[in-house]
Enzyme design. Structure first.
Site, PDB file in Angstrom:
ATOM      1  N   GLU A 104       1.764 -16.844   4.960  1.00  0.00           N
ATOM      2  CA  GLU A 104       3.098 -17.317   4.561  1.00  0.00           C
ATOM      3  C   GLU A 104       3.705 -17.708   6.010  1.00  0.00           C
ATOM      4  O   GLU A 104       4.843 -17.933   5.960  1.00  0.00           O
ATOM      5  CB  GLU A 104       3.887 -16.368   3.998  1.00  0.00           C
ATOM      6  N   HIS A 122       9.518 -10.599   4.120  1.00  0.00           N
ATOM      7  CA  HIS A 122       9.091 -10.944   2.833  1.00  0.00           C
ATOM      8  C   HIS A 122       8.444  -9.867   2.183  1.00  0.00           C
ATOM      9  O   HIS A 122       7.573  -9.359   2.704  1.00  0.00           O
ATOM     10  CB  HIS A 122       8.482 -12.401   2.989  1.00  0.00           C
ATOM     11  N   HIS A 124       7.232  -7.959  -1.835  1.00  0.00           N
ATOM     12  CA  HIS A 124       6.654  -8.124  -3.192  1.00  0.00           C
ATOM     13  C   HIS A 124       7.289  -6.920  -4.188  1.00  0.00           C
ATOM     14  O   HIS A 124       6.604  -6.549  -4.957  1.00  0.00           O
ATOM     15  CB  HIS A 124       5.117  -8.099  -3.499  1.00  0.00           C
ATOM     16  N   TYR A 143      28.872  -5.156  -5.633  1.00  0.00           N
ATOM     17  CA  TYR A 143      29.790  -6.026  -4.323  1.00  0.00           C
ATOM     18  C   TYR A 143      28.719  -6.296  -3.137  1.00  0.00           C
ATOM     19  O   TYR A 143      29.064  -7.114  -2.489  1.00  0.00           O
ATOM     20  CB  TYR A 143      30.980  -5.156  -3.749  1.00  0.00           C
ATOM     21  N   HIS A 184       6.958 -14.025  -7.452  1.00  0.00           N
ATOM     22  CA  HIS A 184       6.425 -13.840  -6.252  1.00  0.00           C
ATOM     23  C   HIS A 184       7.227 -12.555  -5.618  1.00  0.00           C
ATOM     24  O   HIS A 184       6.487 -11.510  -5.184  1.00  0.00           O
ATOM     25  CB  HIS A 184       6.580 -14.989  -5.460  1.00  0.00           C
ATOM     26  N   TYR A 239      32.952  -4.096   8.529  1.00  0.00           N
ATOM     27  CA  TYR A 239      32.172  -2.721   8.315  1.00  0.00           C
ATOM     28  C   TYR A 239      31.481  -2.389   9.277  1.00  0.00           C
ATOM     29  O   TYR A 239      30.687  -3.115   9.892  1.00  0.00           O
ATOM     30  CB  TYR A 239      31.300  -2.930   7.061  1.00  0.00           C
TER      31      TYR A 239
END
Length: 243
Positions: A104, A122, A124, A143, A184, A239
């Site tokens: 990837e 990334h 799965h 939120y 994916h 925050y």
């Protein structure tokens, strides 16, 4: 273009530069690269431990100057050592290590070229992948949607590892720091590995919440309005601890 919400992303300086490559006769990676690689491996292992990936699926990268350190393809994360550091430049040319980078890689490089990302995760993840097969956008169930820049889109399907998938994902990421990828998984980015990982985990959690709420017969989950998300985004910008 969709309305942009606050991301809560804090500015973070670039990691130290790469002093050299690992080619024959070249010095090994400097301390900044070694530390970044160690954090990358730890993050990759965490994706497995937390159930966001299975085996060697998914991938993680971090940018160090103009070099992208990335998990190698087909190597279990628990087998990676400090000597396995794998890095490429922004064109994809390998400059560190001998292991083949993740399949990837075009996806990761596309994100670094198009955004201010310093790290990409990334996965799965099960619930997020399931949601990617059902809708074109994750409904605003919580939120924390605002922490990713707004409602999370689903990138159109394309074969993994292709420029087409990278292009589709960039479209879904417009004004966002995370997206789903049809049939994916997920992709999130941040100012560092910790932030990119936290966003991946939050996205999976939101998908699980929506799937759980949607499964109750005869009831429809209440969703947040754009105004409510915008207000949450403003609060999320302040925050956490200062400094």
């Amino acid at each position: 273009m969709a309305e942009q919400y606050g991301t809560g992303q804090e500015a973070e300086g670039a990691l130290s530069g790469v002093p050299g490559t690992r080619g024959e006769g070249s010095p090994g990676p400097g301390e900044g690269v070694a530390e970044a690689w160690s954090e990358l491996v730890g993050t990759a292992r965490r994706t497995v431990a937390d159930g966001l990936v299975v085996g060697t699926s998914g991938n993680v990268s971090v940018r160090v100057g103009n070099t992208v350190l990335v998990t190698p393809t087909g190597v279990p994360y628990d087998r990676l050592t400090p000597d396995d550091v794998t890095g490429v430049d922004l064109t994809g040319r390998q400059v560190l290590g001998t292991l083949v980078p993740t399949s990837e890689l075009p996806l990761h490089l596309a994100v670094y070229r198009a955004t201010d990302a310093r790290a990409v995760v990334h996965t799965h993840a099960v619930h997020a992948t399931a949601v990617s097969t059902l809708v074109d956008e994750l409904p605003a169930i919580h939120y924390m949607t605002a922490a990713l820049g707004g409602p999370v889109r689903v990138a159109r399907y394309a074969t993994y590892g292709t420029p087409e998938l990278a292009e589709n994902t960039l479209h879904a990421l417009e004004d966002r720091t995370g997206c789903l990828m049809r049939n994916h998984g997920t992709l999130t980015y941040g100012a560092g590995l910790a932030q990119a990982y936290d966003r991946a985990a939050q996205l999976e959690w939101m998908c699980r919440v929506w799937l759980t709420a949607s499964s109750v017969p005869g009831l429809t989950p209440a969703l947040l309005s754009p105004e409510q998300l915008a207000e949450a985004g403003e609060r999320l910008r302040g925050y956490g601890q200062r400094g």
